[in-house]
Design a protein around this motif. Sequence first.
Motif, short mmCIF file in Angstrom:
data_model
loop_
_atom_site.label_atom_id
_atom_site.label_comp_id
_atom_site.label_asym_id
_atom_site.label_seq_id
_atom_site.Cartn_x
_atom_site.Cartn_y
_atom_site.Cartn_z
N THR A 38 0.75 -1.04 0.04
CA THR A 38 -0.11 -0.24 -0.01
C THR A 38 0.82 1.17 0.08
OG1 THR A 38 -1.99 1.09 1.07
CG2 THR A 38 -0.28 0.09 2.47
N GLY A 39 0.24 2.43 -0.45
CA GLY A 39 0.94 3.75 -0.23
C GLY A 39 0.14 4.68 -0.92
N LYS A 163 -6.02 -4.97 6.63
CA LYS A 163 -5.13 -4.20 7.53
C LYS A 163 -5.45 -4.22 8.87
CE LYS A 163 -3.02 0.43 7.90
NZ LYS A 163 -4.17 1.28 8.95
N GLU A 172 4.11 -0.53 3.49
CA GLU A 172 3.53 0.50 2.78
C GLU A 172 4.62 1.40 2.58
OE1 GLU A 172 0.70 4.32 4.85
OE2 GLU A 172 1.42 2.90 6.14
N THR A 174 5.85 5.17 1.40
CA THR A 174 5.76 6.34 2.13
C THR A 174 6.42 7.57 1.32
OG1 THR A 174 7.45 6.20 3.80
CG2 THR A 174 5.18 5.74 4.44
#
Length: 189
Positions: A38-39, A163, A172, A174
């Motif tokens: 994710t991000g 999550k 993740e 960032t």
Amino acid sequence: MYNFLPSFIKDYLKTTKLSIQQQEATLGVLSKKISILTGGPGTGKTTTINEVCNCLDKMHKKYMLCAPTGRAAKRMKESTGREAKTIHRLLEYKVFGSNGYFARNEKYQLFTDYVIVDESSMVDVYLFNSLLKAIKPTTSIIFVGDINQLPSVSMGSILIDMKDSRKISIYELTEIFRQSAESTIVRNS
């Protein structure tokens, strides 16, 4: 449960343009049976997935790319240069009267080592259930998406729920690459 990764994969990743965070995420999602990448926008999820595919090619692993919508599948295909399908097409959706069914299910599962699902935040409970039934216990699955992005049109917040369960490894990203980190778009998002 973990997947074995040959040492040459780590060496290969050092030769790519991936950041350290993206390299670690790539190794992480490849080594887990189920994981989330994710991000936010511009953090390199697509770039990372492309290198995940390169690694799978180098390891001679079979994999399938899919997304919940035709537009997302097309974008995935364009960005990776590999075949990507909608989840419905991957599961071989068949029309039957006023309803339909998936030909791929627990009795006729997908034959692959990895399934990579992009735009996972848009997957609803029913599609998620059908997808999991069609995946063998030996297959690894990588869910890709922005938890803060588009939710599913139907019932369920699958990506957020996974999550929040704290049972699935999450990688993740960032670091912003697409826009300048000083941009008002980045600061506001």
